[in-house]
Enzyme design. Sequence first.
Site, short mmCIF file in Angstrom:
data_model
loop_
_atom_site.label_atom_id
_atom_site.label_comp_id
_atom_site.label_asym_id
_atom_site.label_seq_id
_atom_site.Cartn_x
_atom_site.Cartn_y
_atom_site.Cartn_z
N LYS C 188 0.14 13.44 4.56
CA LYS C 188 -1.22 13.00 5.42
C LYS C 188 -0.82 11.85 5.98
O LYS C 188 -0.62 10.64 5.40
CB LYS C 188 -2.31 13.05 4.63
CG LYS C 188 -3.50 12.75 5.40
CD LYS C 188 -4.90 12.47 4.76
CE LYS C 188 -5.06 10.72 4.66
NZ LYS C 188 -5.14 10.21 5.69
N GLU C 262 3.10 2.14 -3.23
CA GLU C 262 3.47 1.01 -2.57
C GLU C 262 2.27 0.31 -1.98
O GLU C 262 1.76 0.84 -0.91
CB GLU C 262 4.34 1.39 -1.59
CG GLU C 262 5.63 0.28 -1.36
CD GLU C 262 5.07 -0.77 -0.31
OE1 GLU C 262 4.38 -1.48 -0.70
OE2 GLU C 262 5.30 -0.40 1.01
N CYS C 296 2.51 -5.03 4.54
CA CYS C 296 2.26 -5.22 3.08
C CYS C 296 3.07 -6.49 2.39
O CYS C 296 2.69 -6.89 1.69
CB CYS C 296 2.46 -3.75 2.20
SG CYS C 296 3.87 -3.24 2.50
N GLU C 393 -5.56 -10.04 0.67
CA GLU C 393 -4.42 -9.52 1.62
C GLU C 393 -5.47 -9.61 2.77
O GLU C 393 -6.45 -8.68 2.91
CB GLU C 393 -4.02 -8.50 1.32
CG GLU C 393 -2.97 -7.64 2.25
CD GLU C 393 -2.21 -6.57 1.73
OE1 GLU C 393 -2.98 -5.61 1.36
OE2 GLU C 393 -0.91 -6.55 1.90
#
Lengths: 286, 331, 482
Positions: C188, C262, C296, C393
């Site tokens: 997806k 991850e 990331c 983040e």
Amino acid sequence: MSDRLSVFKTYKLYVGGKFPRSESGRVYEVTDSKGNWLANAPLSSRKDARDAVVAARKAFGGWSGATAYNRGQILYRVAEMLEGRREQFTAEVAAAEGLSKPKAAAQVEAAVDRWVWYAGWSDKAAQIAGSANPVAGPYFNLSSPEPTGVVAVLAPQDSSFLGLVSVIAPAVVTGNTVVVTASENSPLPALSLGEVLATSDLPGGVVNVLSGRTAEIAAPLAAHQDVNAIDLTGADAELAKDLEVAAADNLKRVLRPGPVDWTADPGTGRLLSFLETKTVWHPMGV
Amino acid sequence: MPITVPAYGKEAAGRLASMADVTADDGALRRFLHGLPGVDAVGLEARAATLGTRSIKTTAKAYAIDLAVSMIDLTTLEGADTPGKVRALCAKGINPDPTDRTAPKVAAICVYPDMVATAKEALGDSGIHVASVATAFPAGRVALPVKLADTRDAVAAGADEIDMVIDRGAFLSGRYLAVFEEIKAVKEACARPDGSAAHLKVIFETGELQTYDNVRRVSWLAMLAGADFIKTSTGKVAVNATPPVTLLMLEAVRDFHAATGVQVGVKPAGGIRTTKDAIKYLVMVNETLGARWLTADWFRFGASSLLNDLLMQRQKLSTGRYSGPDYVTVD
Amino acid sequence: MTFDGSMTFDYAPAPESRSVVDIAPSYGLFIDGEFAPGADGKVFKTVSPSSEEVLSEVAQAGADDVDRAVRAARKAFEKWSALPGAERAKYLFRIARIIQERSRELAVLESLDNGKPIRESRDADLPQVAAHFFYYAGWADKLGHAGFGPDPRPLGVAGQVIPWNFPLLMLAWKVAPALATGNTVVLKPAETTPLSALFFADICRQAGLPKGVVNILTGDGSTGAALVAHPDVAKVAFTGSTEVGKAIARTVAGTDKKVTLELGGKAANIVFDDAPVDQAVEGIVNGIFFNQGHVCCAGSRLLVQESVADEVLDALKRRMQTLRVGDPLDKNTDIGAINSAEQLARITALVEAGEAEGAERWAPDCALPGSGYWFAPTLFTGVTQAHRIAREEIFGPVLSVLTFRTPEEAVAKANNTPYGLSAGIWTEKGSRMLWMASKLRAGVIWSNTFNKFDPTSPFGGYKESGHGREGGRHGLEAYLNV
């Protein structure tokens, strides 16, 4: 036979290199396989689990930073110490697991040999789990395993000593520190192991041994934000699921329970379960 | 940041004097040069390569081509050079494209010292400078008095600019102050009786210095000694100007300017043959030093065959069709 | 023409041509080798974040579609896993080659749908996508030599959920090792960047990949959740936020599903006083402004030694003034569009929090386009470990600058985060670099470089940055029963 009255042993926890009682002051009765009372064991509380994690975290820097050779020497020293106490452990295992003396002795000898086996892995794990990576560019690139950190270990319920050793040794040999819950009904060999570890040059806090109700101690360990991994071997399916859910809060590495033949060759699965791969890049140029 | 002064101007000496403590003796100079930030080769080369991917099209390309033409030190440095050859080159420098008088003229004609008078006469009042190599170019392996005589001779013959070579042997053996003093002496030899002076370009021969750390150190050394321009190469060795070396020299010029306010020029030389290459260098100048350096006063290409490629690209932009070598001049 | 320094060298627009890519007005789901509408007919629009133009309409996969795709993958698994590795390898080599052939088209598509600059999609994403398939293709017939036993077995159906920051590259990271090891895939793509995965479906058809081996389901978070929870999914691979990663870890608790996650990061990029300053500045810029900071492993915390902080910051600000923000398809654009209005709102909110908490905000003068989602490259000074912008983040082009005095302090501050994905070290001293690298608790350490990736190089995090590794020999383990 003399009529001398024997001296009972007070079994205590092993936390941070010391032998405390449970901070709760609670104990529970430990019986042999036929239901005869053997001793009282500390009934560890949430706070004991917390203290053990603090001790394990404190020990992590030094233990993970020790040379692999040094860790191997110390683990081998544990085996030497165990060898000298074979009779004591044979008696405890026989009582705990309802085994004949020869069968219990075989378990203890296998456990000693397992320490030796894992001791040798200290300076080899990185060589089978690391890699030099030929990247498409002018860079030196190397991957090597590092210990995950503080590992909570639920020792197997059915193998009070060989199983126990088989879950502690692979975690600590690579530099992790451990908080282990002993077999709930047969905790005495684990508590005695603490006495061996204390005299084997193993720094305090590297292995911390708790006895009591597995579910009660495991819950705070699984939820603890300063625990990096959890080995669910000693949990039943339902408990394991709850603990895995709790462990997700800080994304602990989880080793799920499964049937294990503790006398079989353990392979490298457990050894490699509590490692992180670190990859370092550096340019090459003049 | 101090107010900018040109390296060839009167005020520059005062600015350099403010740095005199680092050139007071061999030890001080060594400590200073070795205290400069290191250069990571891979990172430097990656940055130069990335700047090389800029896509310069249409109006920007037309601007860049004319700018590049105006920055060329059109060069002939052959043992076989004759007055005829030099005069032909001068004529080309004045009118690079015989079919299009709007093409800009080049910055300078670069020759050996004995051809300076010929070039000077051929260029007349075109405004194009005569640049002369000197100091026993390209090896530089003669005694200092000979180098100084070589320089004075070229200046006396009318050279506007002197392209000297450094003593690479002295540099590589760590005798930094000797290199420094020699540049200073040559700079003094560039003076004319009327108080003006030929501009001094200092050639490092970066292909022989090998490491980027050396290039940063020698750039500072030369600028501290009074270089008006720093130049990569003689064009006579295997490795001449490269984008990363030039980028590093641009960075040194930027940092020297930030420290002293003295503006120094940069000249990559050798191996730059195509419009595409030249534009990559202009992009590096633009993004490292900015518009102030985007003139022939502060950036030059030491080249010969580059000019025809620029002219063919220029014709392509104005006519829409590709040009060919028969439509530019062979000299 | 005269050149006196008063003129500026303005780069004329250099747009990459859109005509190399042909986007259909609508796309169905790719299940069992065919495109088909979703069971309940729901669709959603995907827009270009640089213009807000609607690019296409794609199907929203529901639970029934997930079930159909997983069953197709499960059915295909029997034959695919039984194929000799050398045959699977040749399919992957075919895919790698077709990606190389179509790389210009795919790069333009990626920049349109994601907003990233064409320079990056062309020079970073697409070459890495092809390289990843090429690398894992070669493993398919060598698995017995990979160190996981003589005959390691695949797991079954891999349910893979990927993010919007590197749509096609994350697909490659997931699909290539899964197929090489003999698993089949239901993937997806992210809701805001579905198109390149749908083009990949077409590549699978061109390569003659057997039906059902790769299935692509477009949809939102609910589609991903249904996929992860499907009982016939044996392997879950997710790249995305730590929050969703934790939800996945809870979903698979008590099952036999193997998981790799991850997740997020808050990497420290540590600059020492002996750093190669010019390259460090490039590394800082590349660390946080590459891909608009939608990375990331972005170096979002600059830890600079106090003794050189002013010098480094001056150089960094000077460099930031040359960054070109604008049209992603312009070949000279350095920073493209923020991927979505939602992400722009999140960045804006965190930046406002940074200012409210007393950090000092700075950005170069740069004109931002009128339509689309944009955020100027920004840095904050005066940041402390207690600020939200030092802990959370941001996933945008926003750098938080902190200082340190000693290597010990640098390590302590760098590690003081629940994340542990990456870190950078800038020093010319080899022994210090290696000491730092050993102390930093992060899965990837870049010393004197940053944001470098390679198919042979394992990638993944410590702590809440996830578990498992992607890339290299290590990346095989996640897809094998070992």
